[in-house]
Enzyme design. Structure first.
Site, short mmCIF file in Angstrom:
data_model
loop_
_atom_site.label_atom_id
_atom_site.label_comp_id
_atom_site.label_asym_id
_atom_site.label_seq_id
_atom_site.Cartn_x
_atom_site.Cartn_y
_atom_site.Cartn_z
CE LYS A 132 35.87 47.59 56.48
NZ LYS A 132 34.94 48.24 55.48
CD GLN B 8 34.53 47.57 51.77
OE1 GLN B 8 34.60 47.16 52.95
NE2 GLN B 8 35.46 48.61 51.52
CG ASP C 101 29.81 50.71 56.89
OD1 ASP C 101 30.59 50.66 57.65
OD2 ASP C 101 29.77 50.14 55.53
#
Ligand code: NAD
Length: 291
Positions: free
Chosen positions: A56, A100, A123
Site C-alpha cells: 500500500k 492495518q 478504509d
C-alpha cells in the site's frame, strides 16, 4: 465457451486508475499545493500485514501520495494506540488514516475504528461511513475491496440493476459492506456464510457470484451457472502458491467473465484506497482553503 471468457483484469485497470490519480496530484503540486498524505498504522509484525502495508505504501509513493508509517510493537495497548489516532486526527496535513487489520488480540478493533475521524477513515469501516453506505448517502468512504469490485464491474460494463448477486462470505471487511453496495446498485442480493444450509442452491442462481471466504477453491464448477460473472476475493497461501476461493481453471470455461487471483480484486483494492485518500485530500483542501 472456452477462449471467449472475459478475464476481468484488475491489474490493467488499476494501472489506468493510478495514472489518472498521479496526473491529478501532479496538477495540484504544480499549483503549489501540498501532497496528499496517508498515515498507516501497523501494530506488531503479522507477516501478511507487513506485506500489505509495504504494498500500500509503495502504491502511494508511485502516485505521489505521501505515506507515513507508524509501526508500533505488538505489546502496544489500546490507550497508546488511541493516543496516536487522536494525534493523527488533529493533524491538518494528514488526510487519511489506515490502521492495518487484524490487530493483536488484546486490542478491541471496534474501539480503534470508532476513534478514527470519519473524515479520515479511508478504509470506510467507521459506523458513520458504513451507515452512509447502507443509507445510499454520498459523502462518505466506501470500504476499499467493495469499491474496487464495483469499479471493476463498471469498467467491464457489467450491469448490476435487477441482477441476482450472490455473495459468499459475510465478513466485516468485504461481504457485509459489499452487500450494501450491491443493493445500492439495485441488484437483488443474497449473502451466504458458514452457517448457510445449502450454498450451492444460491450460487447456481447467481448472475454475479462473488466469493470472499478465504477457503481455497470453495467454489467448484458445478456451483456456477453457465454465463455467470465470477469475482474471486479470496487470498489463501497454500504452500508457496496463492489460491483464490474459486477453482479458476474449471470455472472459467463456464463463466462469461471471471477475475484471476492474483491480478483481479487485489490490485483494485489498493487502487480504491488511493482513490479514497485522494478524495479525503480534496475534501480536506476545500476545508483548508475556506477563509
Ligand atoms: P472473514 O474471516 O471476516 O469472513 C469470512 C466469511 O466467510 C465469513 O462470513 C464466514 O462465515 C464465511 N465462510 C468461511 N468459510 C466458509 C465456507 N466454508 N462456506 C461459506 N462461507 C464460509 O474474512 P474477510 O476479511 O472477509 O476475508 C475473506 C477473504 O478475502 C480472505 O481470504 C482475505 O484474505 C480476502 N481478502 C482479499 C482482499 C483483496 O484485496 N483481494 C481484501 C480483503 C480480504
Amino acid at each position: 465457451m472456452e477462449g471467449s471468457t472475459i478475464i476481468l483484469d484488475g491489474k490493467a485497470l488499476s494501472e489506468n486508475i493510478r495514472q489518472k490519480i498521479k496526473e491529478e496530484i501532479q496538477s495540484y503540486i504544480a499549483k503549489g499545493l501540498r501532497q496528499p498524505c496517508l498515515a498507516v498504522v501497523l501494530v506488531g509484525d503479522d507477516p501478511p500485514s507487513v506485506v500489505y502495508v509495504r504494498n500500500k505504501r509503495k502504491a502511494c509513493e508511485n502516485v505521489g501520495i505521501k505515506s507515513l508509517l507508524y509501526h508500533l510493537p505488538y505489546n502496544t495497548n489500546l490507550s497508546e494506540l488511541l493516543e496516536l489516532i487522536a494525534e493523527l486526527n488533529a493533524k491538518e496535513d494528514v488526510d487519511g488514516i489506515l490502521v492495518q487489520l487484524p490487530l493483536p488480540k488484546h486490542i478491541p478493533m471496534e474501539d480503534v475504528i470508532l476513534a478514527i475521524s470519519p473524515k479520515k477513515d479511508v478504509d470506510g469501516f467507521h459506523p458513520e461511513n458504513m451507515g452512509r453506505l447502507l443509507g445510499r448517502l454520498e459523502g462518505g468512504f466506501i470500504p476499499c475491496t467493495p469499491l474496487g469490485i464495483d469499479l471493476l464491474l463498471k469498467h467491464y460494463q457489467i450491469d448490476l440493476k435487477g441482477k441476482d448477486v450472490v455473495i459468499v462470505g459475510a465478513g466485516f471487511i468485504v461481504g457485509r459492506p459489499l452487500s450494501a453496495l450491491m443493493l445500492w446498485r439495485d441488484a437483488t442480493v443474497s449473502v451466504c456464510h458458514i452457517h448457510t444450509k445449502d450454498i450451492k442452491k444460491y450460487t447456481l442462481e447467481a448472475d454475479i457470484l462473488i466469493s470472499a471466504t478465504g477457503v481455497p477453491h470453495l467454489i467448484k464448477e458445478d456451483m456456477v451457472k453457465e454465463g455467470a460473472v465470477v469475482v474471486d476475493v479470496g487470498i489463501s497461501k497454500v504452500g508457496d502458491k496463492i489460491l483464490g476461493d474459486v477453482d479458476f481453471e474449471a470455472v472459467k470455461n463456464k463463466a462469461y467473465a471471471i477475475t484471476p487471483v492474483p491480478g483481479g480484486v487485489g490490485p483494485m483494492t489498493v487502487s480504491a484506497l488511493l482513490l479514497n485518500t485522494l478524495q479525503a485530500y480534496r475534501r480536506n483542501l476545500g476545508k483548508e482553503h475556506q477563509p
